[in-house]
Design an enzyme around this catalytic site. Sequence first.
Site, PDB file in Angstrom:
ATOM      1  CB  CYS A   1      -0.958   0.097   1.185  1.00 24.44           C
ATOM      2  SG  CYS A   1      -2.039  -1.317   1.350  1.00 24.44           S
TER       3      CYS A   1
ATOM      4  NE  ARG B   1       4.508   1.739  -0.304  1.00 20.75           N
ATOM      5  CZ  ARG B   1       5.571   1.433   0.427  1.00 20.75           C
ATOM      6  NH1 ARG B   1       6.772   1.640  -0.055  1.00 20.75           N
ATOM      7  NH2 ARG B   1       5.434   0.936   1.625  1.00 20.75           N
TER       8      ARG B   1
ATOM      9  CD1 TRP C   1      -0.772  -6.325  -3.464  1.00 19.82           C
ATOM     10  CD2 TRP C   1      -0.736  -6.914  -1.299  1.00 19.82           C
ATOM     11  NE1 TRP C   1      -0.461  -7.664  -3.393  1.00 19.82           N
ATOM     12  CE2 TRP C   1      -0.436  -8.051  -2.082  1.00 19.82           C
ATOM     13  CE3 TRP C   1      -0.764  -7.054   0.084  1.00 19.82           C
ATOM     14  CZ2 TRP C   1      -0.165  -9.302  -1.537  1.00 19.82           C
ATOM     15  CZ3 TRP C   1      -0.497  -8.308   0.637  1.00 19.82           C
ATOM     16  CH2 TRP C   1      -0.201  -9.413  -0.170  1.00 19.82           C
TER      17      TRP C   1
ATOM     18  CD  GLU D   1      15.726 -13.531  -9.486  1.00 23.86           C
ATOM     19  OE1 GLU D   1      15.210 -14.118  -8.536  1.00 23.86           O
ATOM     20  OE2 GLU D   1      15.439 -12.351  -9.773  1.00 23.86           O
TER      21      GLU D   1
ATOM     22  CE  LYS E   1      12.288 -11.153 -11.206  1.00 25.15           C
ATOM     23  NZ  LYS E   1      13.206 -11.146 -10.102  1.00 25.15           N
TER      24      LYS E   1
ATOM     25  CD  GLU F   1       8.589 -11.531  -9.891  1.00 20.79           C
ATOM     26  OE1 GLU F   1       8.017 -11.066  -8.904  1.00 20.79           O
ATOM     27  OE2 GLU F   1       9.822 -11.533 -10.015  1.00 20.79           O
TER      28      GLU F   1
ATOM     29  CG  HIS G   1      17.104 -37.258  -8.497  1.00 16.47           C
ATOM     30  ND1 HIS G   1      17.557 -38.490  -8.098  1.00 16.47           N
ATOM     31  CD2 HIS G   1      18.195 -36.562  -8.888  1.00 16.47           C
ATOM     32  CE1 HIS G   1      18.881 -38.536  -8.212  1.00 16.47           C
ATOM     33  NE2 HIS G   1      19.283 -37.370  -8.701  1.00 16.47           N
TER      34      HIS G   1
ATOM     35  CE  LYS H   1      10.736  -3.198  -6.100  1.00 19.44           C
ATOM     36  NZ  LYS H   1      11.325  -4.221  -6.979  1.00 19.44           N
TER      37      LYS H   1
HETATM   38  C1  F6R Z   1      10.776 -10.845  -7.105  1.00 18.08           C
HETATM   39  C2  F6R Z   1      10.696  -9.934  -5.982  1.00 18.08           C
HETATM   40  C3  F6R Z   1      10.447 -10.483  -4.641  1.00 18.08           C
HETATM   41  C4  F6R Z   1      11.352  -9.793  -3.613  1.00 18.08           C
HETATM   42  C5  F6R Z   1      11.001 -10.259  -2.196  1.00 18.08           C
HETATM   43  C6  F6R Z   1      11.925  -9.628  -1.169  1.00 18.08           C
HETATM   44  O1  F6R Z   1      11.022 -10.184  -8.293  1.00 18.08           O
HETATM   45  O2  F6R Z   1      10.805  -8.741  -6.140  1.00 18.08           O
HETATM   46  O3  F6R Z   1      10.626 -11.854  -4.610  1.00 18.08           O
HETATM   47  O4  F6R Z   1      12.672 -10.094  -3.922  1.00 18.08           O
HETATM   48  O5  F6R Z   1       9.681  -9.914  -1.913  1.00 18.08           O
HETATM   49  O6  F6R Z   1      11.836  -8.242  -1.210  1.00 18.08           O
HETATM   50  P1  F6R Z   1      12.949  -7.343  -0.579  1.00 18.08           P
HETATM   51  O7  F6R Z   1      14.205  -7.552  -1.374  1.00 18.08           O
HETATM   52  O8  F6R Z   1      12.438  -5.944  -0.692  1.00 18.08           O
HETATM   53  O9  F6R Z   1      13.123  -7.793   0.840  1.00 18.08           O
END
Ligand code: F6R
Length: 610
Positions: A2, A27, A76, A483, A487, A490, A506, A605
């Site tokens: 938020c 956010r 959010w 990773e 990506k 998401e 496995h 975010k």
């Molecule tokens: C993926 C992503 C999330 C953050 C996670 C941790 O692209 O952005 O997986 O990496 O929520 O967030 P921070 O780094 O802000 O603690």
Amino acid sequence: MCGIVGYLGPRPVLPLLLEGLKRLEYRGYDSAGVAVRSPAGIQVCREVGKVASLEAKVGLERSRFAGTEGIAHTRWATHGVPAERNAHPHRDDKAGIHLVHNGIIENYTTLRKALESKGHSFQSETDTEVLAMLVGELYEGDLESAVQAALKQVTGAYAIAVMAESEPGVMVAARKGSPLMVGLGQGEYVVASDPSAIVAHTTQAFALEDFTVCRLSQDGWRTSNLHNAPVSPKVMELEMKLEEIELGDFPHFMLKEIFEQPEALRNTLRGRFNAEQGEVILGGLQQVGRDLVKARRIVLTGQGTAWHAALVTEYMIEEFARIPCEVQYASEFRYRNPIVEEGTVLVAISQSGETADTLAALEEGRERGAMTLGVVNVVGSSISRMTDAGVYLRVGPEIGVASTKAFVGQVAVGALMAIYAGRRRHLSIEATKHLLVELEAISDKIRAVTAQSDLIRDLVAKVVDRENWLFLGRGYNYPVALEGALKVKEISYIHAEGMPAAEMKHGPIALIHDGMPCVFVAPKGSQHDKVIGNMQEVRARGGRVIAIATEGDEAIVPHAHDIIRVPECPEALSPLLTTVALQLMAYHAAVLRGHDVDKPRNLAKSVTVE
Ligand code: F6R
């Protein structure tokens, strides 16, 4: 989650609030709302969806929102579905209190029952309405003291901005756990969840500390604790530049941030090592450097992308410094009775510095006696303030919801920490110098990867309709595979799984058939032959092999359907290049599928709730 923005001053407030909301939209964006004090009283407009929907709705009756004071919110959802009734601002049913909130009021059920027994009736399912109602219940003509009294009854996390119908020219803000800043302009104030909604108006600002209440009025401002004792915040000069938070010529923040990585990495590294002398200089660790080098065990923690960066860091610390190291999800660490002995160093990795689980893991570790370090991007964030010491990423604001440049910064800081400790333990001066020279060269090498963006788009276009992808890697590139899968999941909503390439046999190999995209992160390195073996296994079962391979590696050609090339570099640093290729794959997959890359569904975010 938020975003909050509030304004008090001489200027028309509505455009200012809408602009602030757009900057904070990363956010959370399932609904949004504004409350503006007009000559006819406080006017509210709320709408489901993105800020653009609110803007369209409020635009239809703009004259109703003429005023110079207001609060706004982009949401959010936590309590209650995205719906107009659950959108903020919320108001009480008695005193004309209007309130926006970021965080979670944990005891809201108890408070709600108590308020219902006093005759209050609720319109929403939110915890925030309970807080608005509580402030209203305690209101006796002084908003500041009503907020102080209400917050004494609350457990949980909050950043709030509040107005009262009967106190024109006054706004109250408060914080515990969720971030909130106050910008101090010429005769005006901007309250916001982060500096990006402030810098266009003023660069003088302060961050509210936990349990601090701030009263803003045309006569000035003051801050106090919940018992009304004065508190002196540290006013600072915001360093964020407007161009850092604007798109420029890029269609999306994510693409902008992918392309910014060479410069971001340079900023992360600047002044932090001397390659000629084989020396790493980490100012933020000066006081604790000895403890780090002597650590008996290092525990790295974080969530999501930060957790993947922790995995790469683990490999580097064990290889260079030979200190036993482990990586734990913060959300697991906090609840699992973790072992913290003397000599345990707990390192929290986080872009935002506000992730609730990571904060809680740090608290747990600290209580058990661990030295705590932060590897954080956002300066002054909660994690950076609660750790014993730390290193900032310095990659600049990351606005795209999918983390990109922060990962590169996190891995680079991990490398510096590992080399720093390594040099004081096992690493020779030659090996140290070599690593540092190579680290310095990575920025330009990233450019060679981003330059292939169009090629990557064309390659992704061949498989973008497939709903299941695998990402495979070994050693340092196993976390990169994780990773890459994250990506893709998401932002393109394709189901993707990352795993160590050897793990495929496995079980997951059963999935492979008929052109299934299998992305091998396979730069040259100690396990290269083994990865090629895994590619053959995939091809033999009809899978489509996309390889991320080192320039000039011809051995891989017969085994891959498509290849993305990365420049040669030491194996330990290869994640800084291979990850960029996967970021671009995910980006193009999402764009080709028509998704809103910067605002993927259901996400926001920073995850400031459990
Ligand atoms: C993926 C992503 C999330 C953050 C996670 C941790 O692209 O952005 O997986 O990496 O929520 O967030 P921070 O780094 O802000 O603690």
